[in-house]
Design an enzyme around this catalytic site. Structure first.
Site, PDB file in Angstrom:
ATOM      1  N   SER A 328      25.765  66.115 114.225  1.00  0.00           N
ATOM      2  CA  SER A 328      26.840  65.251 113.835  1.00  0.00           C
ATOM      3  C   SER A 328      28.353  65.844 113.884  1.00  0.00           C
ATOM      4  CB  SER A 328      26.681  65.056 112.100  1.00  0.00           C
ATOM      5  OG  SER A 328      27.681  64.166 111.678  1.00  0.00           O
ATOM      6  N   ASP A 329      29.060  64.993 114.412  1.00  0.00           N
ATOM      7  CA  ASP A 329      30.373  65.169 114.667  1.00  0.00           C
ATOM      8  C   ASP A 329      30.951  65.478 113.148  1.00  0.00           C
ATOM      9  OD1 ASP A 329      32.890  65.495 116.218  1.00  0.00           O
ATOM     10  OD2 ASP A 329      33.667  63.372 115.636  1.00  0.00           O
ATOM     11  N   LYS A 330      32.092  66.033 113.007  1.00  0.00           N
ATOM     12  CA  LYS A 330      32.511  66.398 111.669  1.00  0.00           C
ATOM     13  C   LYS A 330      33.656  65.249 111.300  1.00  0.00           C
ATOM     14  CE  LYS A 330      35.587  69.602 110.786  1.00  0.00           C
ATOM     15  NZ  LYS A 330      36.755  68.620 110.263  1.00  0.00           N
ATOM     16  N   THR A 574      25.731  62.469 117.141  1.00  0.00           N
ATOM     17  CA  THR A 574      26.987  61.482 116.740  1.00  0.00           C
ATOM     18  C   THR A 574      28.247  61.750 117.369  1.00  0.00           C
ATOM     19  OG1 THR A 574      27.750  62.484 114.907  1.00  0.00           O
ATOM     20  CG2 THR A 574      25.798  61.124 114.672  1.00  0.00           C
TER      21      THR A 574
END
Length: 851
Positions: A328-330, A574
């Protein structure tokens, strides 16, 4: 040095000795580029370089619509259908030929239509490039097309411009660029002369002249695009379809050899043998299988759209059901992408409100700067600013590294306020000795916890600067992120954070969200050039043990995804920016989050229209239900196809006659599969663990069920032929009815892992379609539509016969499943045999997906 003696620009050399322009002095860089910054390139030189290095654009590989459509006629399943069509021509059976070709074209058109829906990631990347640029040509500033820029061109970049190529900044006070879509950094980056700016980034403040050092595919942006073009993993759905096709081809060929040998031994002529071969080929083809599975996924896509998730690649639904790792992108996905002030650390007797007020007075709201907006938003009462007037304002720049404002209060008294990088403010306020050490300690502690810091100072009546305090700043997690991550864990999905920010920031967010604190810098793992094929296994294992990754670049993201795939994981990724595109395309499920760039959306298989990860969890739930429907159908279809093939060959060997006609087999395929398309609406359970195709299990279980079905059908043939003395034609109709009824009753068994009479029960549209088909088949048999008529009494007897067998088959199915579970886990107890495969337990239950 004359123009003819200027060295060739070497930035685009494909050798390993590329020039490091980042660390070259400006004068040395200009020498290497062979350009005079006062005159720029002359037209003749620019034309020569354009011919040598090509346009400043991304190369693209186009697949023609004809070629895309043609691929649906190539592969195991199409080969089987095409072979059957050829055999029907050889035996001069035009009706069979037309029906077979219609089904082949139907499958091809359906697949082609779905592929045409997906946009090209490369086209989206091209669209993000700047269209025009200000370039110095022959001593004159001209507006030229950005795709005609070449290494050595001198360009001017100002507020709002998209940087048209990779450049070395030459002159100007400062330039702030937003490169978040390229590197993942959450704030604009301040650039000074001598530094690099990347193609595709956007100028937010200031202006500078610069020299082009890389164009087209040899820019930071272009390398990302080439990764997108080379990235991509083969769909597990396609692999499963091919595996089923291969299995059926091998079995059909083996049975054909046996059948031909028997018929040759009996002295049959060529056309008779060819007719039998056609019969077997038609029986071997699960004609509607690709269409049914595609329809099931299409309905799953429609359900996902209701959950705010748009599917751009149908196979993503099946992959989404099986992901075990979600990268997941932060920024903006796990966090709010909104800078927020933490609790101020006050200094020299100041109060927290005074520190925030001074910081707000040294901001300019109309500039829309993220830091300024966060500071102003932290005021408890924004109206307090109305009592002050900003007389003068000096914005932040890379040299001073602070903002400064001259303020007049309601009494007319003037003073100055400043905020900026802590070391600069410390020096401005004259901190020294123990005070300086204490202030530096506060900054270090905040940095270790992942917080950026600003220092704030105010001048007194004598003009002397006094430090007021230190403001920690952070991007807070989304309110639903922690709960969503916990829910993902319940479904057997491990969420790992990927960010372009520093490791310390990553650790802070990861700890708050329960992701763990083993966050490592991507550069510590990937020390050399990251390839585009394989990642060394020792590196892949290091990637696997980490719980998150900081300081990540585009090639790192691609390699992180590839590493997990090499270790056998089905991977979700993502992202929202250009920098995420290669990894989104490489991932089994690329997820473009809400607000993603066009490039990210085009590379992804799933596009979210609502923020946060919670949409993905709902998507996983729907995907796993879709996968269960597909798996139930696959067991049924393979079992029925194998059963019919074995039955045909066995009966031919015993009775020396075709127990089914080619038309009957085509009708079987239509009656069995067309209504079964409504399995896309069927009720299904949600598996609490990743689901994936286990072809060994699918083919072996289906084959066992097929053998049971052969016993069931052969027993009925023997009874009707030997005890009731049926002639061939009515016997053919009776066996046609037997296979129609047995097929749908088998589907009621395979659609669920427990007993067929336990929930989830069939959905009403699906059940109605099946029963409607049975009524139609019964009418065909009773009234002689396309077949020899038989009595209603015999039809009722066949129904009763199959209902009894349904309980037998269902019990044997449970036994077979248990045996496979025993092989997988080594633990099966007596009391587990006669209960559902995994009964519900709580909200998710312990239901196991058949893999």
């Amino acid at each position: 040095m004359t123009q003819s003696q200027k060295p060739e620009p070497q930035v685009q050399s494909q050798s390993s000795s590329k020039i490091d322009y980042e660390h070259l002095e400006i004068s040395d860089a200009l020498k290497q580029l062979g350009v005079d910054p006062k005159s720029g390139l002359f037209d003749a030189e620019a034309k020569t370089r354009l011919e040598k290095y090509g346009p400043n654009a991304l190369a693209e590989k186009k697949v023609s619509a004809f070629k895309m459509f043609g691929k649906f006629f190539w592969g195991p399943m199409p080969w089987m259908i095409e072979a059957a069509a050829i055999m029907s021509i050889l035996v001069k059976d035009l009706v069979d030929f037309i029906i077979i070709m219609v089904m082949l074209l139907f499958n091809a058109v359906l697949g082609f239509w779905h592929e045409r829906q997906a946009a090209s990631a490369l086209d989206a990347l091209k669209g993000a490039l700047a269209q025009e640029a200000q370039a110095l040509r022959g001593g004159k500033w001209l507006t030229i097309l950005a795709n005609t820029l070449v290494p050595g061109d001198i360009v001017h970049i100002r507020l709002g411009n998209v940087v048209p190529a990779d450049v070395k900044l030459l002159e100007g006070e400062y330039l702030d660029v937003d490169q978040s879509a390229l590197t993942g950094e959450s704030l604009p980056v301040s650039k000074a002369p001598g530094e690099l700016a990347y193609s595709g980034s956007i100028a937010k403040k200031g202006e500078m002249t610069a020299a082009v050092i890389g164009t087209g595919a040899n820019t930071f942006f272009g390398r990302t695009a080439s990764l997108v073009q080379s990235a991509g993993s083969k769909s597990h759905f396609v692999q499963a379809n091919n595996a089923i096709g291969d299995f059926l081809i091998v079995l059909a060929v083996a049975l054909a050899v046996v059948m031909v040998a028997v018929q040759l031994h009996r002295g049959e002529d060529f056309l008779r043998i060819a007719e039998y071969a056609l019969l077997l080929l038609v029986a071997a083809i699960p004609v509607a299988m690709p269409a049914v599975l595609s329809m099931t996924m299409a309905m799953g896509a429609k359900a996902l759209a209701v959950e705010k998730a748009i599917v751009s690649r149908l196979e993503s639904i099946e992959e989404l059901a099986g992901i075990s790792i979600l990268f997941s992108d932060k920024t903006g996905t796990l966090t709010q992408n909104k800078l927020t002030l933490g609790e101020p650390v006050v200094w020299g007797g100041a109060k927290a409100d005074e520190v925030i007020l001074a910081a707000s007075l040294s901001s300019k709201k109309e500039d829309n700067d993220p830091i300024d907006m966060a500071v102003i938003k932290a005021l408890k009462d924004p109206s307090v600013l109305n009592a002050y007037r900003q007389i003068a304002y000096v914005p932040f720049d890379p040299v001073s590294k602070r903002t400064e404002a001259t303020i007049q209060d309601a009494t007319g008294k003037q003073f100055k306020v400043s905020k900026g990088m802590p070391p600069v403010i410390f020096k401005l306020a004259g901190l020294a000795g123990s005070d300086l050490a204490a202030a530096q300690k506060v900054v270090s502690e905040n940095a270790a916890n992942g917080y950026r810091t600003l220092a704030v100072a105010r001048s007194d009546e004598g003009g002397r600067w006094n430090m007021l305090g230190i403001l920690p700043m952070f991007d807070p997690p989304r309110e639903d992120s922690k709960e969503t991550i916990a829910r993902a864990a319940e479904y057997g999905v491990k969420v790992k954070m990927v960010t372009g920010d520093d490791v310390a920031i990553g650790k802070t967010i990861a700890t708050q969200l329960g992701l763990g604190n083993n966050i490592i810098a991507a550069s510590d793992i990937f020390t050399g050039d990251v390839g585009q094929t394989e990642v060394p296994m020792e590196v892949a294992r290091r990637v696997n043990v980490a719980e998150g990754y900081g300081r990540v670049f585009p090639e790192h993201k691609w390699a992180i995804v590839k590493s997990a795939q090499q270790l056998g994981h089905i991977v979700g990724m993502t992202g929202d920016g250009v920098n995420d595109s290669p990894a989104l395309k490489q991932a089994d499920v690329g997820v473009a989050v809400s607000g993603a760039t066009e490039a990210a959306r085009a590379a992804a298989g799933l596009i979210l229209t609502a923020p946060g990860l919670s949409v993905i969890i709902r998507g996983i739930e729907e995907a796993r239900k879709t996968f269960e429907r597909m798996m139930g159908y696959a067991y049924y279809r393979v079992a029925m196809t194998v059963s019919i093939m074995l039955f045909i060959v066995l009966v031919m060997a015993i009775f020396s006659a075709a127990i089914l006609t080619p038309v009957m087999i085509i009708l079987l395929a239509l009656l069995d599969d067309v209504p079964v398309m409504l399995i896309a609406f069927d009720n299904a359970k949600i598996s609490p663990r990743p689901a994936k195709w286990d072809m060994r299990r699918v083919l072996m279980v289906s084959s066992m069920l097929a053998l049971i079905g052969v016993v069931q059908s052969v027993a009925l043939v023997r009874y009707l032929h030997h005890h009731e003395h049926f002639e061939l034609e009515p016997l053919q109709t009776a066996m046609f009815m037997q296979l129609v009824i047995a097929g749908h009753l088998l589907l009621f068994s395979t659609r669920a892992s427990g007993f067929f009479f336990q929930p989830p029960f069939p959905e009403w549209k699906f059940f109605t379609a099946i029963m409607g088909t049975q009524v139609l088949a019964a009418c065909m048999a009773a009234f002689g539509w396309l077949v020899t008529p038989i009595s209603w009494g015999l039809i009722g007897f066949i129904w009763l016969y199959n209902l009894v067998w349904l309980f037998v088959i269902d019990l044997l199915k449970i036994v077979i499943y248990r045996q496979f579970d025993k092989q997988e886990t080594g633990q099966v107890t007596w009391e587990t045999w006669f209960r559902p495969l995994d009964p519900q337990d709580g909200r998710l239950g312990k239901y196991r997906t058949e893999r």
